[in-house]
Write a protein that holds these residues in place. Structure first.
Motif, mmCIF file in Angstrom:
data_model
loop_
_atom_site.group_PDB
_atom_site.id
_atom_site.type_symbol
_atom_site.label_atom_id
_atom_site.label_comp_id
_atom_site.label_asym_id
_atom_site.label_seq_id
_atom_site.Cartn_x
_atom_site.Cartn_y
_atom_site.Cartn_z
ATOM 1 N N ASP A 67 -0.983 10.336 4.511
ATOM 2 C CA ASP A 67 0.366 9.773 4.358
ATOM 3 C C ASP A 67 1.068 9.701 5.711
ATOM 4 O O ASP A 67 1.788 8.741 6.009
ATOM 5 C CB ASP A 67 1.193 10.623 3.388
ATOM 6 C CG ASP A 67 0.748 10.466 1.941
ATOM 7 O OD1 ASP A 67 0.023 9.483 1.643
ATOM 8 O OD2 ASP A 67 1.117 11.321 1.115
ATOM 9 N N THR A 71 2.548 6.466 7.570
ATOM 10 C CA THR A 71 3.948 6.416 7.997
ATOM 11 C C THR A 71 4.063 6.090 9.478
ATOM 12 O O THR A 71 4.918 5.294 9.889
ATOM 13 C CB THR A 71 4.648 7.757 7.706
ATOM 14 O OG1 THR A 71 4.590 8.016 6.304
ATOM 15 C CG2 THR A 71 6.103 7.726 8.159
ATOM 16 N N LEU A 75 3.744 1.970 7.477
ATOM 17 C CA LEU A 75 3.263 1.563 6.159
ATOM 18 C C LEU A 75 3.861 2.469 5.084
ATOM 19 O O LEU A 75 4.107 3.654 5.307
ATOM 20 C CB LEU A 75 1.737 1.645 6.094
ATOM 21 C CG LEU A 75 0.968 0.761 7.089
ATOM 22 C CD1 LEU A 75 -0.514 1.114 7.061
ATOM 23 C CD2 LEU A 75 1.170 -0.717 6.774
ATOM 24 N N VAL A 76 4.080 1.899 3.917
ATOM 25 C CA VAL A 76 4.561 2.650 2.760
ATOM 26 C C VAL A 76 3.417 2.721 1.756
ATOM 27 O O VAL A 76 2.852 1.691 1.369
ATOM 28 C CB VAL A 76 5.779 1.969 2.117
ATOM 29 C CG1 VAL A 76 6.228 2.728 0.873
ATOM 30 C CG2 VAL A 76 6.923 1.854 3.120
ATOM 31 N N VAL A 77 3.047 3.926 1.342
ATOM 32 C CA VAL A 77 1.968 4.104 0.380
ATOM 33 C C VAL A 77 2.528 3.892 -1.022
ATOM 34 O O VAL A 77 3.395 4.635 -1.482
ATOM 35 C CB VAL A 77 1.336 5.507 0.501
ATOM 36 C CG1 VAL A 77 0.230 5.683 -0.538
ATOM 37 C CG2 VAL A 77 0.792 5.731 1.906
ATOM 38 N N LEU A 78 2.032 2.865 -1.706
ATOM 39 C CA LEU A 78 2.502 2.554 -3.054
ATOM 40 C C LEU A 78 1.751 3.351 -4.111
ATOM 41 O O LEU A 78 2.319 3.813 -5.085
ATOM 42 C CB LEU A 78 2.336 1.057 -3.332
ATOM 43 C CG LEU A 78 3.102 0.101 -2.409
ATOM 44 C CD1 LEU A 78 2.769 -1.341 -2.758
ATOM 45 C CD2 LEU A 78 4.607 0.353 -2.506
ATOM 46 N N VAL A 88 -1.065 -0.034 0.198
ATOM 47 C CA VAL A 88 0.035 0.158 1.142
ATOM 48 C C VAL A 88 0.773 -1.163 1.328
ATOM 49 O O VAL A 88 0.220 -2.244 1.134
ATOM 50 C CB VAL A 88 -0.477 0.654 2.511
ATOM 51 C CG1 VAL A 88 -1.102 2.039 2.390
ATOM 52 C CG2 VAL A 88 -1.475 -0.321 3.124
ATOM 53 N N THR A 89 2.029 -1.054 1.689
ATOM 54 C CA THR A 89 2.814 -2.224 2.047
ATOM 55 C C THR A 89 3.506 -1.924 3.368
ATOM 56 O O THR A 89 3.772 -0.755 3.685
ATOM 57 C CB THR A 89 3.847 -2.566 0.960
ATOM 58 O OG1 THR A 89 4.487 -3.810 1.269
ATOM 59 C CG2 THR A 89 4.915 -1.486 0.841
ATOM 60 N N ALA A 91 6.400 -1.625 6.052
ATOM 61 C CA ALA A 91 7.848 -1.510 6.174
ATOM 62 C C ALA A 91 8.355 -2.645 7.061
ATOM 63 O O ALA A 91 7.589 -3.297 7.766
ATOM 64 C CB ALA A 91 8.221 -0.152 6.771
ATOM 65 N N SER A 94 7.351 -2.563 10.689
ATOM 66 C CA SER A 94 5.947 -2.314 10.974
ATOM 67 C C SER A 94 5.302 -3.504 11.684
ATOM 68 O O SER A 94 5.675 -4.659 11.463
ATOM 69 C CB SER A 94 5.182 -2.041 9.671
ATOM 70 O OG SER A 94 3.780 -1.990 9.900
ATOM 71 N N GLN A 243 2.907 -4.263 -5.666
ATOM 72 C CA GLN A 243 3.770 -4.960 -4.718
ATOM 73 C C GLN A 243 5.011 -5.506 -5.425
ATOM 74 O O GLN A 243 6.129 -5.406 -4.906
ATOM 75 C CB GLN A 243 2.994 -6.099 -4.056
ATOM 76 C CG GLN A 243 3.725 -6.801 -2.934
ATOM 77 C CD GLN A 243 3.721 -5.993 -1.647
ATOM 78 O OE1 GLN A 243 2.963 -5.030 -1.521
ATOM 79 N NE2 GLN A 243 4.559 -6.368 -0.703
ATOM 80 N N ASP A 246 7.479 -2.914 -6.246
ATOM 81 C CA ASP A 246 8.237 -2.527 -5.063
ATOM 82 C C ASP A 246 9.391 -3.487 -4.794
ATOM 83 O O ASP A 246 10.424 -3.091 -4.264
ATOM 84 C CB ASP A 246 7.299 -2.468 -3.858
ATOM 85 C CG ASP A 246 7.944 -1.833 -2.640
ATOM 86 O OD1 ASP A 246 8.433 -0.696 -2.753
ATOM 87 O OD2 ASP A 246 7.960 -2.479 -1.577
#
Length: 292
Positions: A67, A71, A75-78, A88-89, A91, A94, A243, A246
């Motif tokens: 994680d 970060t 990246l944001v872990v979905l 991941v998506t 930020a 990013s 996604q 989110d």
């Protein structure tokens, strides 16, 4: 008489000993994040990926390390699971973030077209998951077609125009104004299809714009192509569901869904028939999206 004072060493409190993070651990965590950045890669087809996912779920320190690597890359872990892999998506800040402006510039220089590309993505998401329970159900698979999405947006255009007229709003503002109220005017004026001399779909037509959107989503591992009917048919993936979850709070997506164009009551979706279709430009053989 000399008094002897007996000194004692202060009591030492035991501190927990944590196993040190090794370079190998860091490499494995980074490797897992790298797998997550390959959206078309399925864990079931890669033994190393599946093993790292198992370690993430069973080894909390390793999960925290992975994680942290994500970060650090913005990246944001979905979700991390066998079905979605390490989803991941990016930020907003990013280096992996795809800006809608950059995406639109690949196909058009006109600022108005950027609204159309954004609206196409919103429409695909709205038709793929028209109900909150669709997003909540991990087993739900949405299906869309290029022509069906275009028909959906054109009907949304009609609904938005009616709403603007009822509220006495200006029906012809500047095309660079933000929001759906501007985008529908541009979309409604644009040709639905059109073709080049060799019968290819015009990139600047609305079905061309939707086609670009679904190809991008397919390349990103969010959709899978299932056929050529209706301009191309596609099914959603677990990664796309995450996604859309989110982005489900976005005002534009909520506004599109609140138009009431996609009534769903029993797990199947279709466009709500308009009261008057005389001036509604629907694509021939729209092949409206369905769900299972």
């Amino acid at each position: 008489m000399t008094e002897h004072v007996e000194w004692s060493e202060p009591e030492v409190t035991a501190t927990p000993v944590h196993s040190a993070v090794t370079p190998a651990d860091a490499a494995d965590a980074a490797r897992l994040v790298a797998f997550g950045l390959q959206p078309k890669l399925q864990p079931a087809r890669d033994q190393e990926y599946a093993e790292l996912l198992r370690r993430y779920r069973e080894d909390p320190p390793f999960a925290r390390l992975a994680d942290a690597v994500a970060t650090g890359l913005g990246l944001v872990v979905l979700e991390v699971s066998p079905r979605a892999g390490m989803a991941v998506t990016a930020a907003e800040d990013s280096v992996f973030a795809v800006r809608m402006g950059d995406y639109a510039r690949r196909t058009a220089a006109d600022s108005g077209d950027r609204f159309l590309h954004g609206l196409a993505h919103l429409a695909v998401a709205a038709m793929a998951f028209p109900r909150p329970e669709d997003l909540a159900d991990d087993g739900y698979i949405g299906r869309v077609s290029v022509n069906g999405v275009d028909a959906f947006v054109r009907q949304a255009c009609r609904r938005l125009e009616e709403r603007a007229e009822e509220q006495g709003e200006n029906t012809d503002p500047a095309t660079d104004a933000p929001g759906l109220e501007a985008a529908w005017r541009i979309w409604a004026r644009r040709s639905a299809a059109g073709a080049t001399k060799d019968a290819r779909r015009l990139a600047g037509s609305t079905t061309g714009i939707v086609g670009k959107a679904v190809v991008f989503l397919t390349d990103s591992g969010f959709l899978q192509r299932t056929g050529d009917d209706s301009g191309g048919t596609y099914r959603t993936t677990a990664r796309y569901q995450l996604q859309v979850r989110d982005m489900a709070g976005s005002a534009a997506l909520a506004e599109l869904l609140e138009l009431g164009i996609v009534p769903v009551t029993d797990g199947t979706a279709s466009l709500l028939p308009p009261e008057d279709t005389d001036d509604l430009e629907l694509v021939a053989d729209a092949g409206l999206p369905f769900h299972s």
